[in-house]
Design a protein around this motif. Structure first.
Motif, PDB file in Angstrom:
ATOM      1  N   TYR A 265     -17.718  12.651 -19.635  1.00  0.00           N
ATOM      2  CA  TYR A 265     -18.608  12.558 -20.787  1.00  0.00           C
ATOM      3  C   TYR A 265     -17.892  12.975 -22.061  1.00  0.00           C
ATOM      4  O   TYR A 265     -17.269  14.035 -22.121  1.00  0.00           O
ATOM      5  CB  TYR A 265     -19.819  13.462 -20.538  1.00  0.00           C
ATOM      6  N   SER A 266     -17.926  12.155 -23.079  1.00  0.00           N
ATOM      7  CA  SER A 266     -17.336  12.465 -24.378  1.00  0.00           C
ATOM      8  C   SER A 266     -18.430  12.407 -25.432  1.00  0.00           C
ATOM      9  O   SER A 266     -19.097  11.390 -25.592  1.00  0.00           O
ATOM     10  CB  SER A 266     -16.233  11.461 -24.723  1.00  0.00           C
ATOM     11  N   LEU A 267     -18.633  13.521 -26.154  1.00  0.00           N
ATOM     12  CA  LEU A 267     -19.696  13.583 -27.149  1.00  0.00           C
ATOM     13  C   LEU A 267     -19.497  12.567 -28.266  1.00  0.00           C
ATOM     14  O   LEU A 267     -20.444  11.946 -28.730  1.00  0.00           O
ATOM     15  CB  LEU A 267     -19.779  15.004 -27.729  1.00  0.00           C
ATOM     16  N   ASP A 268     -18.258  12.403 -28.694  1.00  0.00           N
ATOM     17  CA  ASP A 268     -17.985  11.462 -29.786  1.00  0.00           C
ATOM     18  C   ASP A 268     -18.258  10.020 -29.344  1.00  0.00           C
ATOM     19  O   ASP A 268     -18.855   9.239 -30.087  1.00  0.00           O
ATOM     20  CB  ASP A 268     -16.524  11.598 -30.258  1.00  0.00           C
ATOM     21  N   VAL A 269     -17.802   9.691 -28.121  1.00  0.00           N
ATOM     22  CA  VAL A 269     -18.048   8.340 -27.594  1.00  0.00           C
ATOM     23  C   VAL A 269     -19.545   8.124 -27.410  1.00  0.00           C
ATOM     24  O   VAL A 269     -20.084   7.054 -27.741  1.00  0.00           O
ATOM     25  CB  VAL A 269     -17.311   8.137 -26.248  1.00  0.00           C
ATOM     26  N   ASP A 270     -20.238   9.145 -26.906  1.00  0.00           N
ATOM     27  CA  ASP A 270     -21.669   9.031 -26.656  1.00  0.00           C
ATOM     28  C   ASP A 270     -22.451   8.792 -27.943  1.00  0.00           C
ATOM     29  O   ASP A 270     -23.402   8.013 -27.965  1.00  0.00           O
ATOM     30  CB  ASP A 270     -22.187  10.304 -25.974  1.00  0.00           C
ATOM     31  N   LYS A 271     -22.055   9.477 -29.016  1.00  0.00           N
ATOM     32  CA  LYS A 271     -22.744   9.286 -30.296  1.00  0.00           C
ATOM     33  C   LYS A 271     -22.628   7.843 -30.772  1.00  0.00           C
ATOM     34  O   LYS A 271     -23.600   7.248 -31.237  1.00  0.00           O
ATOM     35  CB  LYS A 271     -22.160  10.227 -31.362  1.00  0.00           C
ATOM     36  N   VAL A 272     -21.434   7.291 -30.644  1.00  0.00           N
ATOM     37  CA  VAL A 272     -21.205   5.901 -31.069  1.00  0.00           C
ATOM     38  C   VAL A 272     -22.028   4.946 -30.210  1.00  0.00           C
ATOM     39  O   VAL A 272     -22.690   4.037 -30.726  1.00  0.00           O
ATOM     40  CB  VAL A 272     -19.706   5.534 -30.995  1.00  0.00           C
ATOM     41  N   LEU A 273     -22.002   5.151 -28.869  1.00  0.00           N
ATOM     42  CA  LEU A 273     -22.762   4.287 -27.957  1.00  0.00           C
ATOM     43  C   LEU A 273     -24.261   4.400 -28.220  1.00  0.00           C
ATOM     44  O   LEU A 273     -24.970   3.396 -28.256  1.00  0.00           O
ATOM     45  CB  LEU A 273     -22.461   4.665 -26.498  1.00  0.00           C
TER      46      LEU A 273
END
Length: 311
Positions: A265-273
């Protein structure tokens, strides 16, 4: 502390607060996106309601989808806009739970509704002579109602499960709304089995409708390939193109975002998704359906002419 374990009174949604110099730009951008999304989907609703030619099953589901998109976007964007404007990023325990519930409600309902729309396209392409008999008003209402019931049950179950867990330590949610994974990161102790349960539930809820969509389109493609004329094949496929595009956009990000463990899980990737499927997709749906659909465009111009003549 023990008190903090039993009930986290307030959470702080980090959002984009670490980019102070961009807050005004973010506010203007998200305000424009929200207004455009609401107006775009409202126009689709008005066009379908005002034109009797658009009262077929396909447009019944599209009307439900447009209403869903307005609700879906309204769960996250208004709260984010207020935070960007006021600088207050706090949210109560109950407020966070409510936001998660409604986000899941509208998200899961959309998953199921997209599957119902795929079934509708299957009947339209594979059983054109009996289409209106099979997809009668009662069946359409039952499919739409079942989507909402499923969404409510999943949202209620997941939200109750997450917020019954003990919270301790940090109350900072590193996201722009109360998403499941960032909230789970604030839970005390080992959340491995909690994650597994949520991933399994998400896999069932997201993948089951997706499998139904794939089966429907497998049968649709098989039926289209049997059509002898190229024009006939194109016409049959064009009725499904808008739905396929929406499904690809919605499921492409949702599947990757939910069906994975915290270790990847990556917070930065999750925000974009999350931005993509909760903000970008709803704004694209009216464009996708109006640009690719002659009947919707014709009804829109007809409505505009009526309003112009009235004025």
């Amino acid at each position: 502390t023990t008190g903090n374990q039993t009930s986290a009174i307030m959470f702080v949604i980090v959002g984009f607060s670490h980019q102070k110099d961009m807050e005004v730009i973010f506010f203007i951008l998200f305000l424009c996106i929200y207004i455009t999304t609401v107006l775009g989907n409202l126009i689709i609703l008005l066009v379908i309601n005002m034109d009797p030619a658009l009262h077929s099953p396909m447009y019944f589901f599209l009307r439900n989808l447009s209403f869903l998109e307005i609700c879906y976007t309204s769960v996250t964007l208004p709260r984010m806009l207020v935070s960007l404007l006021s600088g207050d990023t706090s949210i109560s325990f109950a407020g966070c739970a409510a936001q998660m519930y409604f986000f899941l409600l509208f998200g899961v309902t959309e998953c199921c509704l997209l599957a119902a729309m795929a079934y509708d396209r299957y009947q339209a392409v594979c059983n054109p002579l009996h289409y209106m008999d099979i997809m009668n008003k009662k069946v359409c209402v039952q499919l739409a109602a079942s989507s909402w019931v499923c969404g409510n049950l999943v949202a209620l179950g997941d939200t109750t499960f997450v917020f019954s867990l003990p919270f301790c330590g940090s109350n900072m949610i590193n996201h722009f709304f109360c998403e499941i994974q960032p909230v789970l990161m604030l839970v005390c102790g080992d959340t491995y089995w909690s994650e597994i349960e949520i991933i399994l539930a998400a896999a069932f809820v997201i993948l089951m409708p997706f499998v139904l969509i794939l089966v429907s389109y497998g049968l649709i493609i098989s039926s289209i390939l049997k059509i002898k004329s190229a024009e006939g094949r194109y016409k049959a496929f064009s009725t499904c193109f808008s739905h396929i595009t929406v499904v690809t956009l919605f499921y492409g990000t949702a599947v990757f975002n939910y069906i994975r463990p915290k270790s990847s899980y990556s917070l930065d990737v999750d925000k974009v998704l999350s931005l993509f499927y909760s903000v970008v997709t709803p704004i694209l749906n009216p464009v996708i359906y109006s640009l690719r659909n002659r009947e919707v465009k014709r009804a829109f111009f007809k409505m505009r002419m009526k309003l112009f003549h009235f004025n």
